[in-house]
Design a protein around this motif. Structure first.
Motif, mmCIF file in Angstrom:
data_model
loop_
_atom_site.group_PDB
_atom_site.id
_atom_site.type_symbol
_atom_site.label_atom_id
_atom_site.label_comp_id
_atom_site.label_asym_id
_atom_site.label_seq_id
_atom_site.Cartn_x
_atom_site.Cartn_y
_atom_site.Cartn_z
ATOM 1 N N LEU A 9 0.830 -1.211 0.000
ATOM 2 C CA LEU A 9 0.000 0.000 0.000
ATOM 3 C C LEU A 9 0.862 1.258 0.000
ATOM 4 N N SER A 10 1.949 1.232 0.759
ATOM 5 C CA SER A 10 2.853 2.379 0.808
ATOM 6 C C SER A 10 3.500 2.618 -0.555
ATOM 7 N N ASP A 11 3.922 1.532 -1.206
ATOM 8 C CA ASP A 11 4.544 1.641 -2.533
ATOM 9 C C ASP A 11 3.554 2.178 -3.564
ATOM 10 N N LEU A 12 2.309 1.675 -3.503
ATOM 11 C CA LEU A 12 1.284 2.133 -4.448
ATOM 12 C C LEU A 12 0.945 3.599 -4.225
ATOM 13 N N ASP A 13 0.910 4.018 -2.970
ATOM 14 C CA ASP A 13 0.632 5.422 -2.651
ATOM 15 C C ASP A 13 1.730 6.321 -3.233
ATOM 16 N N ALA A 14 2.982 5.885 -3.104
ATOM 17 C CA ALA A 14 4.104 6.671 -3.643
ATOM 18 C C ALA A 14 4.023 6.750 -5.173
ATOM 19 N N THR A 15 3.702 5.614 -5.809
ATOM 20 C CA THR A 15 3.597 5.586 -7.277
ATOM 21 C C THR A 15 2.460 6.467 -7.761
ATOM 22 N N LEU A 16 1.286 6.357 -7.107
ATOM 23 C CA LEU A 16 0.133 7.156 -7.523
ATOM 24 C C LEU A 16 0.387 8.641 -7.287
ATOM 25 N N THR A 17 1.080 8.982 -6.215
ATOM 26 C CA THR A 17 1.421 10.382 -5.946
ATOM 27 C C THR A 17 2.302 10.945 -7.057
ATOM 28 N N THR A 18 3.260 10.148 -7.513
ATOM 29 C CA THR A 18 4.127 10.565 -8.621
ATOM 30 C C THR A 18 3.315 10.761 -9.898
ATOM 31 N N ILE A 19 2.394 9.827 -10.157
ATOM 32 C CA ILE A 19 1.527 9.935 -11.335
ATOM 33 C C ILE A 19 0.705 11.217 -11.276
ATOM 34 N N GLU A 20 0.157 11.518 -10.091
ATOM 35 C CA GLU A 20 -0.657 12.724 -9.922
ATOM 36 C C GLU A 20 0.162 13.990 -10.151
ATOM 37 N N LYS A 21 1.430 13.965 -9.753
ATOM 38 C CA LYS A 21 2.298 15.130 -9.998
ATOM 39 C C LYS A 21 2.531 15.327 -11.493
ATOM 40 N N VAL A 22 2.683 14.207 -12.206
ATOM 41 C CA VAL A 22 2.940 14.276 -13.652
ATOM 42 C C VAL A 22 1.671 14.695 -14.400
ATOM 43 N N MET A 23 0.547 14.077 -14.067
ATOM 44 C CA MET A 23 -0.693 14.318 -14.820
ATOM 45 C C MET A 23 -1.431 15.563 -14.346
ATOM 46 N N LEU A 75 -7.644 3.408 -3.451
ATOM 47 C CA LEU A 75 -6.448 3.171 -2.646
ATOM 48 C C LEU A 75 -6.699 3.557 -1.184
ATOM 49 N N ASP A 76 -7.466 4.611 -0.980
ATOM 50 C CA ASP A 76 -7.811 5.027 0.387
ATOM 51 C C ASP A 76 -8.751 4.020 1.055
ATOM 52 N N ASP A 77 -9.564 3.328 0.236
ATOM 53 C CA ASP A 77 -10.559 2.398 0.785
ATOM 54 C C ASP A 77 -9.977 1.025 1.135
ATOM 55 N N VAL A 78 -8.881 0.627 0.496
ATOM 56 C CA VAL A 78 -8.346 -0.723 0.710
ATOM 57 C C VAL A 78 -7.978 -1.000 2.176
ATOM 58 N N PRO A 79 -7.263 -0.089 2.871
ATOM 59 C CA PRO A 79 -6.956 -0.363 4.285
ATOM 60 C C PRO A 79 -8.214 -0.582 5.123
ATOM 61 N N VAL A 80 -9.284 0.157 4.789
ATOM 62 C CA VAL A 80 -10.547 0.008 5.510
ATOM 63 C C VAL A 80 -11.125 -1.386 5.276
ATOM 64 N N MET A 81 -10.995 -1.888 4.045
ATOM 65 C CA MET A 81 -11.485 -3.237 3.726
ATOM 66 C C MET A 81 -10.758 -4.287 4.567
ATOM 67 N N TYR A 82 -9.445 -4.122 4.715
ATOM 68 C CA TYR A 82 -8.665 -5.070 5.525
ATOM 69 C C TYR A 82 -9.054 -4.984 7.010
ATOM 70 N N GLU A 83 -9.223 -3.758 7.479
ATOM 71 C CA GLU A 83 -9.573 -3.564 8.899
ATOM 72 C C GLU A 83 -10.929 -4.177 9.231
ATOM 73 N N LEU A 84 -11.905 -3.967 8.333
ATOM 74 C CA LEU A 84 -13.239 -4.515 8.560
ATOM 75 C C LEU A 84 -13.219 -6.038 8.551
ATOM 76 N N ALA A 85 -12.457 -6.613 7.602
ATOM 77 C CA ALA A 85 -12.361 -8.079 7.517
ATOM 78 C C ALA A 85 -11.736 -8.656 8.782
ATOM 79 N N GLU A 86 -10.688 -7.985 9.282
ATOM 80 C CA GLU A 86 -9.998 -8.470 10.473
ATOM 81 C C GLU A 86 -10.875 -8.328 11.730
ATOM 82 N N GLU A 87 -11.625 -7.221 11.800
ATOM 83 C CA GLU A 87 -12.508 -6.995 12.956
ATOM 84 C C GLU A 87 -13.625 -8.034 13.018
#
Length: 365
Positions: A9-23, A75-87
């Motif tokens: 998730l951290s790697d994807l956030d960094a990649t998407l942030t770079t994409i957003e800077k470019v686009m 990408l913001d929703d994925v951590p929530v999906m994991y948290e809900l599944a674990e809970e």
């Protein structure tokens, strides 16, 4: 949440942030508002050609903004999906699947941001010609055309066929079609070269293995700003009746057009449109694309001769598709390979395109 999931998730956030800077989503949003104002002007359609350009660009910019916004939200929703599944003590299979899909989509978008060549944003003219291998090669050329058409369909892209020359027994001698959409040339240009097929020939009574070849050529669609002028006295125009499979006539009028560029010997045909005028216009667009590519190659050769570096060609044979005695598709430049040829032939070529674009960037750097 597992450490490996957090790292992904951290790697994807960094990649998407770079994409957003470019686009630059804010800049895209500003452009969308400008185009929406133009599209709302009742006088826009007084100039149909300009109106079409405005509406096409508006559609593309809206799609681009929607894609970026949706990826960030997912990408913001994925951590929530994991948290809900674990809970709830549930399986994380759904979250795992969403993360995998998201990773693929972000990687694909990242590759598109690498397309910064002069013509990369253009639509693409694709020419396919059967090579060595007789009837198997003609059948192979048709299989390749189907592969690219299926890829376009899966990506919601329109394919416009300009010309097909059918072989007598099976398959096609050649085909020319346009893939409409932003950055089609940048993506599909890495497909240029010879494609080799190895299989048990369905046309051999003794069931022997056959190797056949087809050539793929990819050109950028010419725009008015390219200044490719072709004087009338340099073109020979021939008209004839359109033909279908087996040489049968599919049109009772001489609407098909063949253009021959006398100085270079380049020949272009178009028989898809209903009228001779439409076919001539379509054939002229392909001829201009071929002349533009010829001009680019000459300029590149001059730079290479001056020691400016770069390779004018990647070599001819670029990919092998083996259906027998084993199953494999391998790109000979990038070494990327898969063991499911049928999936590739059904249009699943995104990974090959990505690997090709990354390879080209490494060659040019």
């Amino acid at each position: 949440m597992r450490p490996d999931i957090q790292q992904t998730l951290s790697d994807l956030d960094a990649t998407l942030t770079t994409i957003e800077k470019v686009m630059d989503p804010e800049e895209i949003a500003t452009r969308v508002r400008e185009l929406e104002q133009q599209a709302a002007d009742p006088q826009l359609w007084d100039d149909p050609e300009h109106a079409q350009q405005v509406t096409q660009e508006l559609s593309m910019q809206q799609a681009k903004l929607k894609k970026l916004t949706a990826l960030r939200q997912r990408l913001d929703d994925v951590p929530v999906m994991y948290e809900l599944a674990e809970e709830e003590g549930e399986d994380t299979a759904l979250a795992d699947e969403e993360l995998q899909d998201l990773e693929q989509e972000i990687q694909t978008l990242e590759v598109k941001t690498m397309l910064s060549g002069e013509y990369d944003a253009r639509e693409a003219v694709v020419n396919i010609r059967s090579g060595a291998g007789g009837v198997d090669a003609a059948d192979w050329a048709e299989m390749l055309m189907r592969m690219y058409t299926r890829w376009a369909e899966k990506n919601g892209l329109k394919v416009e066929v300009y010309d097909i020359s059918y072989a007598e027994e099976a398959g096609i001698k050649s085909a020319t079609f346009v893939v409409h959409g932003e950055y089609m040339y940048g993506q599909l240009s890495v497909e240029q070269g010879a494609h080799r097929l190895v299989r048990i020939s369905p046309f051999d009574n003794q069931g022997r293995r056959q190797t056949s070849f087809a050539e793929v050529e990819v050109l950028p669609v010419v725009e008015q700003t390219d200044h490719i002028e072709v004087p009338d006295n340099e073109i020979r125009v021939d008209v004839y009746r359109s033909s279908g499979p087996g040489g049968q006539s599919v049109n009772t009028t001489d609407s098909a057009v063949r253009l021959t560029h006398i100085p270079t010997g380049i020949v272009v045909t178009c028989q898809n449109e209903k009228s001779q005028i439409q076919n001539k216009a379509a054939a002229m667009r392909v001829l201009q694309a071929k002349l533009l590519e010829r001009k680019r190659q000459e300029e590149r050769a001059e730079l290479d001769a001056l020691g400016a570096g770069g390779n004018a060609s990647w070599g001819n044979q670029m990919r092998s598709y083996v259906l027998h005695p084993y199953q494999m598709v391998k790109d000979l430049r990038t070494n990327y390979e898969v063991n499911d040829p049928q999936k590739v032939l059904d249009g699943d070529i995104d990974k090959f395109l990505e690997a090709g674009i990354r390879w080209r960037m490494a060659q040019d750097s």
